[in-house]
Enzyme design. Structure first.
Site, PDB file in Angstrom:
ATOM      1  N   CYS A 201       0.845  -1.201   0.000  1.00 45.13           N
ATOM      2  CA  CYS A 201       0.000   0.000   0.000  1.00 45.13           C
ATOM      3  C   CYS A 201       0.878   1.247   0.000  1.00 45.13           C
ATOM      4  O   CYS A 201       1.796   1.365   0.828  1.00 45.13           O
ATOM      5  CB  CYS A 201      -0.906  -0.035   1.232  1.00 45.13           C
ATOM      6  SG  CYS A 201      -1.697   1.519   1.626  1.00 45.13           S
TER       7      CYS A 201
ATOM      8  N   ASP B 284      23.020  10.183 -34.037  1.00 38.32           N
ATOM      9  CA  ASP B 284      24.427  10.262 -34.410  1.00 38.32           C
ATOM     10  C   ASP B 284      24.623   9.237 -35.527  1.00 38.32           C
ATOM     11  O   ASP B 284      24.016   8.164 -35.492  1.00 38.32           O
ATOM     12  CB  ASP B 284      25.298   9.922 -33.203  1.00 38.32           C
ATOM     13  CG  ASP B 284      26.753   9.777 -33.583  1.00 38.32           C
ATOM     14  OD1 ASP B 284      27.286  10.697 -34.214  1.00 38.32           O
ATOM     15  OD2 ASP B 284      27.342   8.726 -33.267  1.00 38.32           O
TER      16      ASP B 284
END
Length: 691
Positions: free
Chosen positions: A12, A392
Site C-alpha cells: 500500500c 548520431d
C-alpha cells in the site's frame, strides 16, 4: 552508516509513506529513503532489523538485509490475512441468513456479524484506532471509523461486509504488487551465487563475494557466468538475453567481454574476472532500474499533490453530509450519519494514489527484461511524447567500423606511402576512421611518428622524420586544387567520408573510407514514423554530400552535417523549440547532446559505464530494434496512466452521486473503492504482457 534493506509485505502506497515516517522518527536515524516500487529501504544511521520491523508492525512489514535471501513465499492459504478472511466468511453468511429470516434486530444476527467483524477485521481495527489516536487518517483509519459508525447506528451487517470486502481488496492488491515487482526480482536471481575458480592449478567452488579481480573462472557448457570478465581461453556461444534482451547467442573468444548472468551454451571458457560482484553490469542494471522505479514521474507527482488535498476534502464532505441535513433540515441522524460514513469509504484515495506508480514499475520492469534500461518515470513519460529523434551517424545508423576504400595521391608520394604515413599518425587516435586507416596499413612497412597532437573535430598531426604531417577532414574554406576538389566530391556522392593527408598548407593525398549501414536502420526509421515520431534528423561531422547520401537511403528527413561536438548540442536545442527531442548516440562522444536532449538514448549500454551513466535510456544491445518498441511502450504506459486516473476519479464521482437518492450503501462504497483499486492495478499489469 548507510544500510540497505528489502521489504516483504509492502503493498500500500499510504502504508509505505507511514512506514517511512516511522523509521525517520527512530532514534539515531539520520536519513531514510523508501523505494515503494522496488520494496527497498535505505537508512543512514544506527538501527536494527527488529526496530525497523517494529516501525512496520502496523502493516506486518517484514525487513531483511539487502544481500539476505528472501524467505520462501508463504502459500496463499497459509497467509494470515487470507486465513482471517476465510474464517470470518461463515459468520458473515450465517449473520445474513438470520437477518433475512428474523430481521436485522435479531440478537443472533448481531452476534454473528460482530464475530465476523472481530475475526476478519481485528488487525484492521487495531491499526485504525491507533491511527485515530494519532490523528493519522489513512485507508485503515477511514475503514475503522466506517465499521464502528455502522455498528453504532445498528448496521452490523453492512459493517461486516465492509470488513470482508476490504480484506479481499488487501489480499488482491498485495498479490498484484508482488507480480509487478517480480520482473526485477527475477533479474536478481539470474546470476549464480558461486563460481568455479582455478587456484594453484586446482578448481575451487567459492561464493562470488569471495572472488578477486584477476582470478580465473572456469565456465562449463550449460553454466551461467557468475561475474563479468574477459575470456582468457576457449570459445563458445553465449546467450546474453538477460543483459541485452537478444535471444540469439553471440560467439565469445579470447579477449571478448562476458557478463554475469549470461548463459554459456557450448564450449568451455576460462574467464578472467574484471569486476567485483557489486560492480557487474547485471548489478548496475538492477540498481538503476530500482532507482528508476523510485523516481516519481510528473504524472505521479501531480497525483500525489492532488491526493494531499483530496483526502482532507473528502473527510470534510463526509462530515458535512452527516451533520447538515439533521441539524438544519430535521432529517434522520442515523440515516445521514450512515451516508456520511459511505462518503468516507468511497472517497478513500487508494486507487488514485496507486494509479501511476504501479504502471511505471511494471513498464520499467518489462523494458529491463527486453534489454532496455529506462532510468526513471520522467524519462519513460518523455519518451512517449517524443516528436523528433536525432541520430548520431557513426556507430548508430552505421556499424561504426569504416574501412578504407580508396587512397589517391596528389604528390610524389605513392598511395602506399600516403597510407603508411597516415597510419603512423592515426595509431595514437581512437577515432573509428583512425582505426580503419591503421588496419588498412597493417601489411605495409611500419613508420614511427612522435609529437602527436589532436584537434577535436578537425584532425590530428604528428612528426615523422622531423617533418610535421597532418590527417584531417576537409574544411569548407580550405584552398584546394580543382583535381583534389573533384576527387573529394566524387567520393562523397557515393556516401563515403574523405580524409586529407598533407604537410603544412600542401595536400599530399586523400583517403576515402566507407562505413557499412546497419541492415536494420532503414526499417527502424520507418517504424519510428509509425510509432508517432514526426521528424528524424541525422547529426554528423561528415560532409553534407556523404551524410545526405546515407540519409536518403534510410528515409531520414533532415541532415545536419559538418558538426563539431558543441554544434550537435546547439542543434538539439533548436529542435527542442519544436517539441520533445530524443538523441541517440554512443554515450561517450555525444555526451553533451545526450545530456541536453529531453531523452538521451545510448546504444550498446552493456559493458559501457559511460552509456549507463550518461543516458536516460540505454539500449543494452548494440541494436536499434528496441528504439521504436520503447517509444510505443512509453505511449502505452501514458495511456494506461490516464485510464487509471480517469477511472479512479470517475468511479468515485459516480458513487458519490448515488448519495443524492440515498442509494450509496456502505458495502457498495467499499466495493466501489476495492473495484477501482483492483481495476487500476490489473490495468497496469497488462504492461507485463505487452510486446
Amino acid at each position: 552508516m548507510r544500510q540497505h534493506y528489502r521489504l516483504d509485505g509492502l503493498s500500500c502506497a499510504n502504508c509505505a509513506a507511514k512506514f517511512e515516517k516511522n523509521v525517520r522518527d527512530l532514534p539515531n536515524v539520520e536519513e531514510v529513503q523508501l523505494n515503494f516500487g522496488a520494496a527497498k529501504l535505505m537508512v543512514v544511521g544506527e538501527t536494527s532489523v527488529e526496530e525497523l520491523e517494529k516501525a512496520g508492525a502496523f502493516d506486518h512489514i517484514k525487513v531483511r538485509r539487502e544481500n539476505e535471501k528472501a524467505a520462501p513465499p508463504v502459500s496463499f492459504w497459509k497467509n494470515k490475512e487470507v486465513q482471517s478472511m476465510a474464517a470470518s466468511l461463515p459468520f458473515l453468511m450465517g449473520g445474513w441468513f438470520v437477518l433475512l429470516q428474523y430481521g436485522e434486530e435479531h440478537l443472533g444476527a448481531i452476534i454473528l456479524f460482530a464475530l465476523s467483524i472481530a475475526i476478519g477485521g481485528h488487525r484492521l481495527i487495531k491499526t485504525g484506532l491507533q491511527n485515530l489516536v494519532r490523528f493519522e487518517f489513512d485507508m485503515k483509519t477511514l475503514m475503522t471509523i466506517a465499521i464502528i459508525g455502522a455498528a453504532f447506528i445498528g448496521e452490523w451487517g453492512e459493517g461486516a461486509v465492509v470488513v470482508f470486502l476490504f480484506a479481499i481488496s488487501e489480499v488482491l492488491e498485495r498479490y498484484s504488487m508482488d507480480r509487478a515487482r517480480n520482473s526485477i526480482q527475477s533479474l536478481m536471481e539470474i546470476a549464480p551465487q558461486q563460481a568455479t575458480i582455478v587456484r594453484n592449478g586446482t578448481e575451487e567452488i567459492v561464493p562470488v563475494e569471495q572472488t578477486r579481480i584477476g582470478e580465473v573462472m572456469l565456465i562449463r557448457p550449460g553454466q551461467k557466468i557468475p561475474l563479468d570478465g574477459e575470456v582468457k581461453s576457449g570459445s563458445s556461444y553465449v546467450n546474453q538475453a538477460a543483459i541485452t534482451g537478444e535471444s540469439v547467442a553471440v560467439l565469445k573468444a579470447q579477449g571478448d567481454e562476458v557478463f554475469a548472468g549470461t548463459l554459456n551454451e557450448e564450449g568451455a571458457l576460462e574467464v578472467t574476472i574484471t569486476k567485483w560482484v557489486e560492480d557487474t553490469t547485471l548489478s548496475k542494471i538492477i540498481h538503476l532500474v530500482e532507482e528508476a522505479q523510485a523516481e516519481k514521474a510528473p504524472s505521479q507527482a501531480f497525483v500525489d499533490r492532488f491526493a494531499k488535498y483530496y483526502t482532507p476534502a473528502i473527510m470534510i464532505i463526509a462530515l458535512l453530509v452527516a451533520i447538515i441535513p439533521p441539524l438544519f433540515f430535521g432529517s434522520n441522524w442515523s440515516e445521514w450519519i450512515y451516508r456520511g460514513l459511505a462518503v468516507l469509504v468511497v472517497g478513500c484515495p487508494c486507487a488514485l494514489v496507486i494509479s501511476t506508480p504501479v504502471a511505471i514499475v511494471t513498464a520499467i520492469g518489462n523494458a529491463a527484461k527486453r534489454g532496455v534500461l529506462i532510468k526513471g518515470g520522467i524519462h519513460l513519460e518523455n519518451a512517449g511524447r517524443i516528436t523528433a529523434v536525432a541520430f548520431d551517424k557513426t556507430g548508430t545508423l552505421t556499424k561504426g567500423k569504416p574501412t578504407v576504400t580508396l587512397v589517391e595521391t596528389f604528390s610524389d608520394l605513392s598511395e602506399e606511402e600516403i597510407l603508411s604515413h597516415a597510419a603512423a599518425i592515426e595509431r595514437y587516435s581512437q577515432h573509428p576512421l583512425a582505426r580503419a586507416i591503421v588496419e588498412a596499413a597493417a601489411k605495409l612497412p611500419r613508420i614511427e611518428a612522435d609529437q602527436f597532437q589532436s584537434h577535436t573535430g578537425k584532425g590530428v598531426q604528428a612528426s615523422i622524420d622531423g617533418k610535421v604531417y597532418w590527417v584531417g577532414r576537409v574544411e569548407e574554406n580550405q584552398e584546394l586544387t580543382a583535381e583534389v576538389r573533384t576527387t573529394i566530391n566524387r567520393q562523397r556522392e557515393k556516401g563515403q567520408t574523405v580524409m586529407l593527408f598533407g604537410q603544412g598548407e600542401t595536400v599530399l593525398g586523400s583517403i576515402a573510407a566507407a562505413d557499412t549501414i546497419r541492415p536494420e536502420s532503414e526499417s527502424i526509421v520507418q517504424k519510428l514514423y509509425q510509432a508517432g515520431v514526426k521528424t528524424t534528423v541525422m547529426l554528423t561531422g561528415d560532409h553534407r554530400l556523404s551524410a545526405e547520401s546515407i540519409a536518403a537511403k534510410l528515409g531520414i528527413k533532415r541532415v545536419e552535417a559538418e558538426l563539431l561536438p558543441e554544434d550537435k548540442l546547439r542543434k538539439i536545442q533548436l529542435l527542442q523549440s519544436e517539441g520533445k527531442v530524443a538523441m541517440i548516440g554512443d554515450g561517450v562522444n555525444d555526451a553533451p547532446a545526450l545530456a541536453i536532449a529531453d531523452v538521451g538514448i545510448a546504444m550498446g549500454g552493456a559493458g559501457t559505464d559511460a552509456a549507463l551513466e550518461t543516458a536516460d535510456i540505454a539500449l543494452m544491445a548494440d541494436d536499434l530494434h528496441q528504439l521504436p518498441a520503447t517509444i510505443r511502450l512509453s505511449k502505452k504506459t501514458l495511456t494506461i496512466i490516464k485510464q487509471n486516473v480517469a477511472f479512479a476519479l470517475g468511479l468515485k464521482v459516480a458513487a458519490l452521486l448515488l448519495i443524492i437518492p440515498g442509494w450509496l450503501t456502505l458495502w457498495l462504497a467499499i466495493f466501489a473503492d476495492m473495484g477501482a483499486t483492483l481495476i487500476v492495478v490489473l490495468n497496469s499489469l497488462r504492461l507485463l504482457k505487452w510486446k
